[in-house]
Scaffold this active site. Structure first.
Site, PDB file in Angstrom:
ATOM      1  N   ARG A   1       0.810  -1.222   0.000  1.00 17.58           N
ATOM      2  CA  ARG A   1       0.000   0.000   0.000  1.00 17.58           C
ATOM      3  C   ARG A   1       0.845   1.274   0.000  1.00 17.58           C
ATOM      4  NH1 ARG A   1      -2.543  -3.925   2.930  1.00 17.58           N
ATOM      5  NH2 ARG A   1      -4.746  -4.281   2.389  1.00 17.58           N
TER       6      ARG A   1
ATOM      7  N   HIS B   1      -0.833  -2.484  -4.528  1.00 17.52           N
ATOM      8  CA  HIS B   1      -0.240  -3.377  -5.524  1.00 17.52           C
ATOM      9  C   HIS B   1      -0.232  -2.799  -6.938  1.00 17.52           C
ATOM     10  CE1 HIS B   1       0.453  -6.355  -2.594  1.00 17.52           C
ATOM     11  NE2 HIS B   1      -0.656  -7.069  -2.699  1.00 17.52           N
TER      12      HIS B   1
ATOM     13  N   HIS C   1       3.464 -12.924  -5.643  1.00 19.85           N
ATOM     14  CA  HIS C   1       2.321 -13.048  -4.724  1.00 19.85           C
ATOM     15  C   HIS C   1       1.793 -14.487  -4.680  1.00 19.85           C
ATOM     16  CE1 HIS C   1      -1.142 -11.562  -2.470  1.00 19.85           C
ATOM     17  NE2 HIS C   1      -0.618 -10.343  -2.512  1.00 19.85           N
TER      18      HIS C   1
ATOM     19  N   TYR D   1       0.645 -17.957  -3.218  1.00 25.12           N
ATOM     20  CA  TYR D   1       0.067 -18.499  -1.984  1.00 25.12           C
ATOM     21  C   TYR D   1       0.446 -19.971  -1.864  1.00 25.12           C
ATOM     22  CZ  TYR D   1      -3.340 -14.576  -1.691  1.00 25.12           C
ATOM     23  OH  TYR D   1      -3.964 -13.365  -1.599  1.00 25.12           O
TER      24      TYR D   1
ATOM     25  N   GLU E   1       5.523 -12.149   0.926  1.00 23.73           N
ATOM     26  CA  GLU E   1       5.798 -11.234  -0.187  1.00 23.73           C
ATOM     27  C   GLU E   1       7.009 -10.353   0.133  1.00 23.73           C
ATOM     28  OE1 GLU E   1       2.040  -9.077  -0.773  1.00 23.73           O
ATOM     29  OE2 GLU E   1       1.133 -10.728   0.355  1.00 23.73           O
TER      30      GLU E   1
END
Length: 344
Positions: free
Chosen positions: A84, A109, A180, A182, A310
């Site tokens: 952010r 992002h 990014h 997961y 990240e």
């Protein structure tokens, strides 16, 4: 093994490919130029294979209503600026800029039509590596400077996925790239509660009421975020309302990678180590991920069913005093390396 290629789908009238890298141990990584995205990391398991990352088997999966409405950024390359930026505002060399606000009052992002939603050029795809690049024009998303970025994914026979980032610009501009992906080391057979996590950080960046760091660092001592000695994630998630969304500080960025985190799934014996040159990383445990998202093979994603780690420059870095690596300048080269090292 040689890289294989197949059609993955189409985007705005252009065919999009999927590239599969495989090492001598049977570890496979699939990457698409759409968003320079890791769509899959799979490992041999018994008589079959197990997927350990969140993603989809066709490009259409990234455009479903459930996915676009939730925006979890599965596996993509994030840019121009990861995480952010407060109110979407920053100043560079005395000039003020406003970039898109897409997360409440803040910029997240890279904004609305960011690097994760572009088709990257494939500069190289041979041996054990693929290099993708993207050009971002001056004013793109409100950012200054004509910017060129690249990411090279290399899969080694040591079961490491090495990610090397580069960038150059003709005007000073904020730049922070990250991947990014997961992970769920159980292969999505269960939530991440029984994963064990270790993070080598003494402090995290304290966010404000809108979840943006504004300069304060908080020691992890006595806090649920203290993972220096390792902990079962479920024991820590039970102490929070929405899990981890924590940016850990490792100190100065380094020229050589160092190990900053590790994760284990005791029942399967699978483990992930993260090594990086970056000064910190955002650890996110997926509280807000939609339970409606699934892979074609039935793997179910959703709340606490996967985590991200990240690595990046500091969130809101252009606005933080003392942060001197959040802005790339003409004549300098952005360089960053992160490694996902698997044991299975």
């Amino acid at each position: 093994m040689p890289i294989t290629t197949r059609t993955f789908g189409s985007f705005r009238g252009r065919d999009v490919s999927l590239y599969t890298l495989e090492n001598a141990n049977g570890m496979r990584v699939k990457i698409t130029p759409y968003g320079a995205t890791v769509t899959s990391i799979s490992l041999p398991s018994g008589d079959g294979r197990v997927e350990i990352t969140a993603g989809f088997d066709t490009l259409d999966g990234y455009f479903s209503e459930a996915y676009t409405g939730n925006a979890p950024y599965f596996g993509c390359t994030v840019g121009r600026y990861a995480s952010r930026i407060k109110d979407g505002k920053f100043s560079v060399d005395g000039k003020d800029y406003q970039v898109a606000v897409n997360d409440g009052s803040n910029h997240l992002h890279g904004g609305v039509d960011a690097f994760d939603k572009r088709i990257w050029a494939v500069d190289r795809a041979d041996g054990n590596a693929i290099t993708l690049s993207l050009r971002s024009a001056d004013g793109d998303g409100g950012y200054p400077g004509n910017l060129s970025v690249s990411v090279t994914y290399t899969l080694t026979d040591d079961n490491e996925l090495v990610m090397d980032y580069g960038g150059t610009t003709d005007q000073a501009t904020p730049l922070s790239l990250t991947n990014h992906t997961y992970f769920n080391l159980s292969g999505f057979r269960e939530t991440i509660h029984d994963h064990r996590a270790t993070v080598a950080a003494d402090a995290f960046l304290q966010p404000d009421a809108t979840n943006v760091p504004v300069g304060e660092q908080t020691a992890v001592d006595g806090h649920f975020t203290d993972l220096r000695a390792g902990a079962r994630l479920g024991d820590r998630l039970d102490r929070t309302e929405t899990g981890f969304e924590t940016y850990y500080s490792f100190g100065e960025a380094t020229d050589a990678v160092r190990e900053v985190a590790s994760f284990q799934h005791p029942d399967s014996g699978r483990a992930l180590r993260v090594l990086t040159t970056e000064p910190g990383a955002l650890f996110y445990t997926g509280y807000f991920t939609s339970d409606d998202l699934r892979r074609d093979n039935g793997d179910r994603f959703g709340r606490y069913r996967a985590f991200c780690f990240e690595t990046s420059r500091y969130p809101n870095g252009p606005n933080l005093a003392g942060v001197d690596d959040a802005v790339l300048r003409p004549g300098d080269t952005y360089q960053s390396r992160t490694i996902y090292a698997l044991t299975f």
